[in-house]
Structure formats: C-alpha cells, structure tokens
Design a protein around this motif. Structure first.
Motif, PDB file in Angstrom:
ATOM      1  N   HIS A  37       0.821  -1.220   0.000  1.00  0.00           N
ATOM      2  CA  HIS A  37       0.000   0.000   0.000  1.00  0.00           C
ATOM      3  C   HIS A  37       0.851   1.266   0.000  1.00  0.00           C
ATOM      4  O   HIS A  37       0.341   2.361   0.197  1.00  0.00           O
ATOM      5  CB  HIS A  37      -0.926   0.001   1.229  1.00  0.00           C
ATOM      6  N   GLY A  38       2.127   1.094  -0.221  1.00  0.00           N
ATOM      7  CA  GLY A  38       3.045   2.240  -0.146  1.00  0.00           C
ATOM      8  C   GLY A  38       2.771   3.336  -1.151  1.00  0.00           C
ATOM      9  O   GLY A  38       3.088   4.498  -0.921  1.00  0.00           O
ATOM     10  N   GLN A  39       2.147   2.970  -2.296  1.00  0.00           N
ATOM     11  CA  GLN A  39       1.936   3.983  -3.339  1.00  0.00           C
ATOM     12  C   GLN A  39       0.592   4.690  -3.223  1.00  0.00           C
ATOM     13  O   GLN A  39       0.285   5.557  -4.022  1.00  0.00           O
ATOM     14  CB  GLN A  39       2.053   3.315  -4.717  1.00  0.00           C
ATOM     15  N   ARG A  40      -0.183   4.306  -2.214  1.00  0.00           N
ATOM     16  CA  ARG A  40      -1.473   4.987  -2.030  1.00  0.00           C
ATOM     17  C   ARG A  40      -1.267   6.447  -1.693  1.00  0.00           C
ATOM     18  O   ARG A  40      -0.258   6.819  -1.101  1.00  0.00           O
ATOM     19  CB  ARG A  40      -2.237   4.324  -0.876  1.00  0.00           C
ATOM     20  N   ARG A  41      -2.244   7.262  -2.032  1.00  0.00           N
ATOM     21  CA  ARG A  41      -2.154   8.692  -1.727  1.00  0.00           C
ATOM     22  C   ARG A  41      -2.082   8.870  -0.210  1.00  0.00           C
ATOM     23  O   ARG A  41      -2.836   8.233   0.526  1.00  0.00           O
ATOM     24  CB  ARG A  41      -3.402   9.387  -2.277  1.00  0.00           C
ATOM     25  N   LYS A  42      -1.163   9.702   0.205  1.00  0.00           N
ATOM     26  CA  LYS A  42      -0.989   9.871   1.660  1.00  0.00           C
ATOM     27  C   LYS A  42      -2.104  10.758   2.217  1.00  0.00           C
ATOM     28  O   LYS A  42      -2.423  11.793   1.646  1.00  0.00           O
ATOM     29  CB  LYS A  42       0.366  10.540   1.957  1.00  0.00           C
ATOM     30  N   GLY A  43      -2.654  10.335   3.335  1.00  0.00           N
ATOM     31  CA  GLY A  43      -3.659  11.162   4.002  1.00  0.00           C
ATOM     32  C   GLY A  43      -2.968  12.320   4.718  1.00  0.00           C
ATOM     33  O   GLY A  43      -1.766  12.289   4.949  1.00  0.00           O
ATOM     34  N   LYS A  44      -3.750  13.342   5.069  1.00  0.00           N
ATOM     35  CA  LYS A  44      -3.168  14.493   5.761  1.00  0.00           C
ATOM     36  C   LYS A  44      -2.905  14.097   7.218  1.00  0.00           C
ATOM     37  O   LYS A  44      -3.765  13.520   7.868  1.00  0.00           O
ATOM     38  CB  LYS A  44      -4.152  15.661   5.693  1.00  0.00           C
ATOM     39  N   LEU A  45      -1.702  14.397   7.676  1.00  0.00           N
ATOM     40  CA  LEU A  45      -1.352  14.023   9.053  1.00  0.00           C
ATOM     41  C   LEU A  45      -1.953  15.004  10.046  1.00  0.00           C
ATOM     42  O   LEU A  45      -2.012  16.210   9.794  1.00  0.00           O
ATOM     43  CB  LEU A  45       0.178  14.028   9.224  1.00  0.00           C
ATOM     44  N   SER A  46      -2.363  14.482  11.206  1.00  0.00           N
ATOM     45  CA  SER A  46      -2.836  15.352  12.282  1.00  0.00           C
ATOM     46  C   SER A  46      -1.614  15.993  12.944  1.00  0.00           C
ATOM     47  O   SER A  46      -0.476  15.600  12.660  1.00  0.00           O
ATOM     48  CB  SER A  46      -3.578  14.508  13.319  1.00  0.00           C
ATOM     49  N   ASP A  47      -1.865  16.942  13.854  1.00  0.00           N
ATOM     50  CA  ASP A  47      -0.749  17.578  14.582  1.00  0.00           C
ATOM     51  C   ASP A  47       0.047  16.525  15.337  1.00  0.00           C
ATOM     52  O   ASP A  47       1.268  16.544  15.354  1.00  0.00           O
ATOM     53  CB  ASP A  47      -1.277  18.630  15.580  1.00  0.00           C
ATOM     54  N   PHE A  48      -0.687  15.593  15.967  1.00  0.00           N
ATOM     55  CA  PHE A  48      -0.024  14.510  16.696  1.00  0.00           C
ATOM     56  C   PHE A  48       0.840  13.684  15.733  1.00  0.00           C
ATOM     57  O   PHE A  48       1.975  13.328  16.039  1.00  0.00           O
ATOM     58  CB  PHE A  48      -1.072  13.607  17.377  1.00  0.00           C
ATOM     59  N   GLY A  49       0.285  13.373  14.554  1.00  0.00           N
ATOM     60  CA  GLY A  49       1.009  12.584  13.549  1.00  0.00           C
ATOM     61  C   GLY A  49       2.289  13.267  13.095  1.00  0.00           C
ATOM     62  O   GLY A  49       3.330  12.620  12.933  1.00  0.00           O
ATOM     63  N   ILE A  50       2.210  14.577  12.913  1.00  0.00           N
ATOM     64  CA  ILE A  50       3.386  15.350  12.474  1.00  0.00           C
ATOM     65  C   ILE A  50       4.460  15.317  13.561  1.00  0.00           C
ATOM     66  O   ILE A  50       5.641  15.127  13.288  1.00  0.00           O
ATOM     67  CB  ILE A  50       2.973  16.816  12.139  1.00  0.00           C
ATOM     68  N   GLN A  51       4.021  15.496  14.823  1.00  0.00           N
ATOM     69  CA  GLN A  51       4.973  15.481  15.947  1.00  0.00           C
ATOM     70  C   GLN A  51       5.596  14.097  16.117  1.00  0.00           C
ATOM     71  O   GLN A  51       6.803  13.971  16.324  1.00  0.00           O
ATOM     72  CB  GLN A  51       4.257  15.885  17.245  1.00  0.00           C
ATOM     73  N   LEU A  52       4.768  13.048  16.012  1.00  0.00           N
ATOM     74  CA  LEU A  52       5.257  11.675  16.155  1.00  0.00           C
ATOM     75  C   LEU A  52       6.276  11.364  15.062  1.00  0.00           C
ATOM     76  O   LEU A  52       7.327  10.782  15.317  1.00  0.00           O
ATOM     77  CB  LEU A  52       4.078  10.694  16.071  1.00  0.00           C
ATOM     78  N   ARG A  53       5.973  11.806  13.850  1.00  0.00           N
ATOM     79  CA  ARG A  53       6.872  11.566  12.717  1.00  0.00           C
ATOM     80  C   ARG A  53       8.225  12.248  12.926  1.00  0.00           C
ATOM     81  O   ARG A  53       9.276  11.686  12.665  1.00  0.00           O
ATOM     82  CB  ARG A  53       6.196  12.102  11.456  1.00  0.00           C
ATOM     83  N   ALA A  54       8.171  13.496  13.441  1.00  0.00           N
ATOM     84  CA  ALA A  54       9.410  14.244  13.710  1.00  0.00           C
ATOM     85  C   ALA A  54      10.248  13.518  14.761  1.00  0.00           C
ATOM     86  O   ALA A  54      11.474  13.434  14.667  1.00  0.00           O
ATOM     87  CB  ALA A  54       9.079  15.656  14.186  1.00  0.00           C
TER      88      ALA A  54
END
Length: 203
Positions: A37-54
C-alpha cells in the motif's frame, strides 16, 4: 546494547526521505513507502502525527536509540537552561557513537555503535565501549590500534558524501570534541524539527 530491530533503510522509505544522505538509500529510486500500500495517496497528518513523525525521524537518525534512552535525553534537555530543542540536539550530538560517526571513523551511525561496543574506541586514552556515553567538550576520542587497520574505518575516512563538522576537530586517528553544536551547525541530510519533538513529549 540496544539492538536495531528493523532494516535501517526501512526508516528512509517510511519517512520518504534519505535521512542519512546515503547514495544507497532506496528513496533515491522510490519515494513512496514500503509494502503493497506504499503507493497509495498519503492522508493528511494530524498535529499529533506530524509530531510523532518528527520524533521517529530524529530518534531513527541517531541509530534508532531506544524510546527509554530518548525520553531520558529529552528529560535532561528540559532540566538544562536555554532552549529545550537546542539542548536536545546538543545532548544527542554528545553521544560517543555520534562523535565517532561525525569524525568519519565509521561509514554509518550503526557501524559507529558497533565499533564502540566492540571496544575499539578510547576516550582520553581509556577504552570505552558504551555507545551512549556522553563526550564532554575537550575530550579526545581515538581509534584503537586494531581499528586503524579496519576496512570499515578506512572506507569511512574516504567517504566524500559528508564532511567533518566544525565542532569536531580530527587529526589522523584522533578527534577532539570542540564544542556542543547548535541545531544550525549539525549537518543533517534532511530537515529535523526538534521543536516538534518537544511538543510531542510536553503534551
């Protein structure tokens, strides 16, 4: 010793960025994530998602340090005076395995940790095999006699993809930790956002 559970380039693909700036990174060929599923369109990350990713990106860059170690480093950064995000980067850059990597004694942060764990590194003339040991300003980090001949070390010293930063002074097989760097001085291959990591932990 913390064991890396997953392949190091998996992190690159998961983040969609070449975190260490390595020419072999799969991101150079495929920018989408791993798996079917890696090529699926990425959903918009929440604030929590952005912080977790960082946080995952910064933690992964330093050789995937354990969550316990990373949180302890954050707690120490909070206790120090000044900007917590700058303090966090300063503390991470003071790790022995990181100084070995920055001095180009190892081609990757994972190789740097291995060299330290196997007792090939001296700090101020004494053998140290703890990768997370804190290097102080003025400390001299040196390759042991066996390490000087290792193919891994010779390969690292010949790498053109990265330079030794100004806060580490290298003279042959010795490196002196000159000062604790600021975020702008650290030669990350991609943008790191320690301020988001601080937000993540201070929720």
């Amino acid at each position: 010793m913390s064991k890396r559970q997953n392949a190091k380039y998996k992190l690159d693909r998961r983040m969609g960025e070449n975190i260490w700036g390595r020419p072999k990174s799969p991101v150079n060929k495929r920018e989408y994530g791993p798996g079917q599923h890696g090529q699926r369109r990425k959903g918009k990350l929440s604030d929590f998602g952005i912080q977790l990713r960082a946080k995952q990106k910064l933690k992964g860059y330093y050789g995937d340090v354990t969550e316990k170690q990373f949180r302890a480093t954050y707690a120490e950064a909070v206790r120090m005076k000044g900007d917590t995000s700058q303090n966090l980067i300063g503390l991470l850059e003071q790790r022995l395995d990181m100084v070995v990597y920055r001095a180009k004694f190892a081609p990757t942060i994972f190789a740097a940790r291995q060299i330290v764990n196997h007792g090939h590194i001296l700090v101020n003339g004494k053998r140290c095999n703890i990768a997370s040991a804190k290097v102080k300003v003025g400390d001299v980090v040196e390759l042991g006699s066996k390490a000087k001949e290792m193919a891994l070390v010779l390969e690292a010293q010949g790498l053109t993809e990265r330079d030794v930063p100004e806060y580490v002074s290298v003279d042959g097989s010795k490196a002196t930790y000159v000062r604790v760097p600021t975020l702008d001085e650290v030669p990350y291959a991609v943008k790191m956002e320690p301020n988001l990591v601080v937000e993540f932990y201070s929720r």
